[in-house]
Design an enzyme around this catalytic site. Structure first.
Site, PDB file in Angstrom:
ATOM      1  N   GLY A  46      68.780  51.053 -15.449  1.00 56.17           N
ATOM      2  CA  GLY A  46      67.503  50.699 -16.065  1.00 56.17           C
ATOM      3  C   GLY A  46      66.989  51.879 -16.872  1.00 56.17           C
ATOM      4  O   GLY A  46      67.415  53.026 -16.653  1.00 56.17           O
ATOM      5  N   GLN A  51      61.015  57.208 -21.119  1.00 60.70           N
ATOM      6  CA  GLN A  51      62.078  58.161 -20.752  1.00 60.70           C
ATOM      7  C   GLN A  51      62.797  58.726 -21.982  1.00 60.70           C
ATOM      8  O   GLN A  51      63.461  59.742 -21.896  1.00 60.70           O
ATOM      9  CB  GLN A  51      63.083  57.510 -19.788  1.00 60.70           C
ATOM     10  CG  GLN A  51      62.478  57.214 -18.419  1.00 60.70           C
ATOM     11  CD  GLN A  51      63.486  56.577 -17.486  1.00 60.70           C
ATOM     12  OE1 GLN A  51      63.672  55.357 -17.519  1.00 60.70           O
ATOM     13  NE2 GLN A  51      64.138  57.374 -16.666  1.00 60.70           N
ATOM     14  N   CYS A  94      66.791  58.432 -10.340  1.00 58.17           N
ATOM     15  CA  CYS A  94      66.117  58.250 -11.636  1.00 58.17           C
ATOM     16  C   CYS A  94      66.764  59.186 -12.636  1.00 58.17           C
ATOM     17  O   CYS A  94      66.992  60.359 -12.330  1.00 58.17           O
ATOM     18  CB  CYS A  94      64.634  58.572 -11.493  1.00 58.17           C
ATOM     19  SG  CYS A  94      63.713  58.364 -13.028  1.00 58.17           S
ATOM     20  N   LEU A  95      67.030  58.657 -13.830  1.00 62.03           N
ATOM     21  CA  LEU A  95      67.646  59.490 -14.864  1.00 62.03           C
ATOM     22  C   LEU A  95      66.721  60.647 -15.259  1.00 62.03           C
ATOM     23  O   LEU A  95      67.192  61.651 -15.787  1.00 62.03           O
ATOM     24  CB  LEU A  95      67.989  58.637 -16.094  1.00 62.03           C
ATOM     25  CG  LEU A  95      69.054  57.560 -15.840  1.00 62.03           C
ATOM     26  CD1 LEU A  95      69.192  56.653 -17.056  1.00 62.03           C
ATOM     27  CD2 LEU A  95      70.401  58.196 -15.489  1.00 62.03           C
ATOM     28  N   HIS A 136      60.608  49.993 -10.091  1.00 58.97           N
ATOM     29  CA  HIS A 136      60.821  51.403 -10.460  1.00 58.97           C
ATOM     30  C   HIS A 136      60.499  51.601 -11.949  1.00 58.97           C
ATOM     31  O   HIS A 136      59.819  52.560 -12.328  1.00 58.97           O
ATOM     32  CB  HIS A 136      62.283  51.778 -10.145  1.00 58.97           C
ATOM     33  CG  HIS A 136      62.730  53.113 -10.632  1.00 58.97           C
ATOM     34  ND1 HIS A 136      63.119  54.132  -9.776  1.00 58.97           N
ATOM     35  CD2 HIS A 136      62.907  53.613 -11.885  1.00 58.97           C
ATOM     36  CE1 HIS A 136      63.487  55.180 -10.497  1.00 58.97           C
ATOM     37  NE2 HIS A 136      63.374  54.898 -11.779  1.00 58.97           N
ATOM     38  N   GLU A 137      60.964  50.674 -12.791  1.00 61.49           N
ATOM     39  CA  GLU A 137      60.714  50.786 -14.238  1.00 61.49           C
ATOM     40  C   GLU A 137      59.244  50.555 -14.569  1.00 61.49           C
ATOM     41  O   GLU A 137      58.680  51.239 -15.434  1.00 61.49           O
ATOM     42  CB  GLU A 137      61.584  49.794 -15.022  1.00 61.49           C
ATOM     43  CG  GLU A 137      63.090  49.892 -14.792  1.00 61.49           C
ATOM     44  CD  GLU A 137      63.651  51.281 -14.952  1.00 61.49           C
ATOM     45  OE1 GLU A 137      63.032  52.126 -15.619  1.00 61.49           O
ATOM     46  OE2 GLU A 137      64.723  51.542 -14.377  1.00 61.49           O
ATOM     47  N   HIS A 140      57.289  53.636 -14.268  1.00 65.70           N
ATOM     48  CA  HIS A 140      57.386  54.546 -15.425  1.00 65.70           C
ATOM     49  C   HIS A 140      56.320  54.211 -16.470  1.00 65.70           C
ATOM     50  O   HIS A 140      55.777  55.106 -17.125  1.00 65.70           O
ATOM     51  CB  HIS A 140      58.766  54.442 -16.088  1.00 65.70           C
ATOM     52  CG  HIS A 140      59.848  55.241 -15.429  1.00 65.70           C
ATOM     53  ND1 HIS A 140      59.800  56.612 -15.302  1.00 65.70           N
ATOM     54  CD2 HIS A 140      61.038  54.854 -14.893  1.00 65.70           C
ATOM     55  CE1 HIS A 140      60.919  57.032 -14.699  1.00 65.70           C
ATOM     56  NE2 HIS A 140      61.682  55.989 -14.438  1.00 65.70           N
TER      57      HIS A 140
END
Ligand code: GNR
Ligand code: NI
Length: 172
Positions: A46, A51, A94-95, A136-137, A140
């Site tokens: 995702g 990000q 997480c990236l 999670h997204e 963000h």
């Protein structure tokens, strides 16, 4: 299409609240294409627009396994409806918080209302990894990272290590 650099904590831009998109047009679709390519390259399942430094309410996801056909999902202006009382624990990464993985508790199921790649309204019932990832997204989009769901001790330990890592990268 282009692979764009992914911001990592503690970059202050990751704390911004993203704004709604006015219109799903070709410019937005080009950004979503870049997001998907960046996510596949990372690789991740995702990615939220913030990000890659774009503070707008756009998410891409693909939960297909390595040997499966790609199943890209695009969410514009997503809203979470009817989160379940029942929760589940999932070990998240997480990236933007590279190389740290910790269990996070979230509603096990939810419904998501959003605009798709064509700008059409969709409603999706999510459970399992799909429900975890979409939540999670969505975090963000509010400037929230999965580490914010951990104890202060764990969060500060991770942030301290990330800061140290960044000093090292900057010195190279
Ligand atoms: O690639 C990712 N894996 C992942 C695993 C468990 C829970 C959430 C995620 S999302 C993450 C990519 C990312 O950082 N998205 O914002
Ligand atoms: Ni993330």
């Amino acid at each position: 299409m282009a692979i764009r650099p992914i911001l990592t904590a503690p970059d202050p831009r990751l704390r911004e609240k993203s704004r709604p998109v006015d219109k799903v047009d070709d410019g937005l679709r080009a950004l979503m294409d870049d997001m998907l390519e960046t996510m596949y390259d990372a690789p991740g399942i995702g990615l939220a627009a913030i990000q890659i430094g774009e503070p707008i309410r756009v998410i891409v996801m693909d939960l297909a396994g390595e040997n499966e056909e790609a199943q890209p999902l695009y969410f514009v202006n997503p809203e979470i409806l009817d989160p379940s009382e029942e929760t589940s624990l999932y070990e998240e990464g997480c990236l933007s918080v590279p190389e740290f993985f910790e269990e996070v508790e979230r509603p096990a199921r939810c419904r998501v209302r959003y605009l798709d790649y064509a700008g059409n309204e969709q409603i999706l019932d999510a459970e399992g990894l799909l429900a975890t990832c979409i939540q999670h997204e969505m975090d963000h989009l509010e400037g929230v990272l999965f580490i914010d769901h951990l104890s202060r001790l764990k969060r500060d330990r991770i942030l301290r290590k990330l800061k140290k890592e960044q000093r090292f990268v900057a010195a190279e």
